[in-house]
Scaffold this motif. Structure first.
Motif, short mmCIF file in Angstrom:
data_model
loop_
_atom_site.label_atom_id
_atom_site.label_comp_id
_atom_site.label_asym_id
_atom_site.label_seq_id
_atom_site.Cartn_x
_atom_site.Cartn_y
_atom_site.Cartn_z
N HIS A 92 0.93 -1.16 0.01
CA HIS A 92 -0.04 -0.06 -0.05
C HIS A 92 0.96 1.28 0.00
CE1 HIS A 92 -0.92 1.98 3.81
NE2 HIS A 92 -0.40 0.89 4.42
N ALA A 93 0.34 2.24 -0.51
CA ALA A 93 1.00 3.68 -0.74
C ALA A 93 1.84 4.12 0.66
CB ALA A 93 0.41 4.61 -1.30
N GLY A 94 2.88 4.81 0.29
CA GLY A 94 3.55 5.26 1.43
C GLY A 94 2.63 6.25 2.36
N ASP A 95 3.08 6.72 3.40
CA ASP A 95 2.62 7.59 4.11
C ASP A 95 3.47 8.96 4.16
OD1 ASP A 95 1.72 9.20 6.42
OD2 ASP A 95 0.50 7.63 7.24
N PHE A 96 2.86 10.09 3.77
CA PHE A 96 3.50 11.31 3.61
C PHE A 96 3.13 12.13 4.96
CE2 PHE A 96 3.85 9.42 -0.66
CZ PHE A 96 5.23 9.43 -0.79
N ALA A 97 2.54 11.72 5.75
CA ALA A 97 2.13 12.65 6.85
C ALA A 97 3.38 13.31 7.34
CB ALA A 97 1.29 11.88 8.02
N SER A 98 4.48 12.67 7.59
CA SER A 98 5.56 13.01 8.34
C SER A 98 6.13 14.44 7.34
CB SER A 98 6.75 11.86 8.47
OG SER A 98 7.00 11.60 7.30
N HIS A 99 5.83 14.11 6.06
CA HIS A 99 6.23 15.24 5.26
C HIS A 99 5.48 16.53 5.26
CE1 HIS A 99 9.20 12.87 2.60
NE2 HIS A 99 8.65 12.15 2.97
N LEU A 100 4.40 16.54 5.38
CA LEU A 100 3.32 17.45 5.53
C LEU A 100 3.63 18.25 7.07
CD1 LEU A 100 1.08 18.87 3.99
CD2 LEU A 100 -0.56 17.48 5.62
N ILE A 101 3.80 17.40 7.91
CA ILE A 101 4.31 17.97 9.25
C ILE A 101 5.52 18.78 9.21
CG2 ILE A 101 4.92 17.28 11.69
CD1 ILE A 101 3.07 14.89 11.26
N GLU A 102 6.52 18.35 8.36
CA GLU A 102 7.84 19.09 8.48
C GLU A 102 7.57 20.44 7.42
OE1 GLU A 102 11.03 21.00 7.23
OE2 GLU A 102 9.87 20.00 5.77
N HIS A 103 6.76 20.20 6.46
CA HIS A 103 6.51 21.39 5.46
C HIS A 103 6.21 22.70 6.31
CE1 HIS A 103 5.61 23.39 1.85
NE2 HIS A 103 4.35 23.46 2.31
N GLU A 104 5.29 22.20 7.44
CA GLU A 104 4.84 23.47 8.08
C GLU A 104 5.93 24.03 9.06
OE1 GLU A 104 2.09 24.97 7.65
OE2 GLU A 104 1.34 23.55 6.49
N LEU A 105 6.80 23.02 9.59
CA LEU A 105 8.04 23.27 10.33
C LEU A 105 8.98 23.91 9.50
CD1 LEU A 105 9.35 22.92 13.04
CD2 LEU A 105 10.45 20.90 12.02
N GLY A 106 9.38 23.72 8.20
CA GLY A 106 9.89 24.42 7.33
C GLY A 106 9.42 25.76 6.73
N GLY A 107 8.27 25.97 6.53
CA GLY A 107 7.66 27.02 6.21
C GLY A 107 7.85 28.34 7.44
N MET A 108 7.49 27.90 8.78
CA MET A 108 7.44 28.80 9.76
C MET A 108 8.92 29.18 10.14
SD MET A 108 5.86 28.61 13.55
CE MET A 108 3.92 28.82 12.97
N PHE A 109 10.14 28.10 10.10
CA PHE A 109 11.22 28.38 10.63
C PHE A 109 12.31 28.36 9.42
CE2 PHE A 109 9.10 26.99 14.38
CZ PHE A 109 9.30 27.98 15.12
N ASP A 110 12.08 28.12 8.26
CA ASP A 110 12.92 28.04 7.21
C ASP A 110 14.13 27.14 7.34
OD1 ASP A 110 13.94 29.00 4.65
OD2 ASP A 110 15.24 30.36 5.77
N VAL A 111 13.80 25.95 7.73
CA VAL A 111 14.67 24.74 7.85
C VAL A 111 14.73 23.82 6.60
CG1 VAL A 111 14.55 24.68 10.32
CG2 VAL A 111 13.21 23.39 8.90
N THR A 112 15.60 23.28 6.24
CA THR A 112 15.41 22.55 5.10
C THR A 112 14.89 21.46 5.28
OG1 THR A 112 17.57 21.19 5.68
CG2 THR A 112 17.80 23.05 4.17
N HIS A 113 14.14 20.77 4.07
CA HIS A 113 13.21 19.56 4.23
C HIS A 113 13.95 18.60 4.85
CE1 HIS A 113 9.58 17.49 3.58
NE2 HIS A 113 10.20 16.54 2.79
N GLY A 114 15.17 18.09 4.31
CA GLY A 114 15.53 16.94 4.97
C GLY A 114 16.21 16.85 6.14
N ALA A 115 16.47 18.12 6.74
CA ALA A 115 16.89 18.28 8.13
C ALA A 115 15.83 18.28 9.08
CB ALA A 115 17.63 19.63 8.39
N GLY A 116 14.85 18.96 8.58
CA GLY A 116 13.36 18.88 9.10
C GLY A 116 12.89 17.53 9.38
N LEU A 117 12.61 16.87 8.29
CA LEU A 117 12.12 15.55 8.31
C LEU A 117 12.81 14.54 9.08
CD1 LEU A 117 10.06 14.01 6.96
CD2 LEU A 117 11.43 13.46 4.96
N ALA A 118 14.44 14.74 9.25
CA ALA A 118 15.09 13.96 10.15
C ALA A 118 14.68 14.12 11.58
CB ALA A 118 16.48 14.12 9.97
N ALA A 119 14.60 15.49 11.91
CA ALA A 119 14.14 16.01 13.17
C ALA A 119 12.79 15.62 13.73
CB ALA A 119 14.09 17.54 13.32
N ILE A 120 11.86 15.16 12.93
CA ILE A 120 10.63 14.82 13.27
C ILE A 120 10.27 13.34 12.92
CG2 ILE A 120 9.31 17.04 13.28
CD1 ILE A 120 7.96 15.20 10.81
#
Length: 131
Positions: free
Chosen positions: A1-29
């Motif tokens: 079944h397809a991958g779960d991209f919730a962690s990406h969406l959660i990171e997207h908001e973090l990256g949007g508010m704090f200007d962190v890179t997607h990869g680092a933000g994703l690793a952090a959460i």
């Protein structure tokens, strides 16, 4: 079944508010998100642990899944990636965590995730636990 991209969406908001890179933000959460959802899709996390992270199976599926999550976290550390939000050099306030969770829900239409359906309070809890 397809991958779960919730962690990406959660990171997207973090990256949007704090200007962190997607990869680092994703690793952090990622590991906090994984520990929050793994019981709802245990077979998937067990397979990930064994096939991707190549961990020795534990006595229970739960133990195996947690070993896989810990192995991924160790990999992030080995390559110099953060595994918590504060390691990005930021510390969102409670109000900012709530705002990111709300924005995440608006972007996803009120719920997100296949591994475990996440609602605004779940996403807030993940941000807080990942600090």
């Amino acid at each position: 079944h397809a991958g779960d991209f919730a962690s990406h969406l959660i990171e997207h908001e973090l990256g949007g508010m704090f200007d962190v890179t997607h990869g680092a933000g994703l690793a952090a959460i990622w590991s906090t998100w994984a520990r929050y959802v793994y019981k709802d899709c245990l077979p998937r996390f067990v397979r990930y642990a064994i096939e991707v992270m190549q961990v020795e199976p534990g006595e229970t599926d739960e133990e195996t899944a947690l070993r896989g999550i810990a192995a991924m976290e160790e990999f992030y550390k080995e390559i110099g990636m953060p595994t918590r939000i504060h390691e990005l050099g930021i510390l969102p306030t409670d109000e900012q965590c709530r705002a990111m969770a709300k924005s995440c829900m608006q972007a996803s239409g009120g719920k997100k995730g296949e591994a475990k359906v996440l609602y605004e309070e779940d996403i807030y809890n993940i941000y807080k636990a990942a600090l």
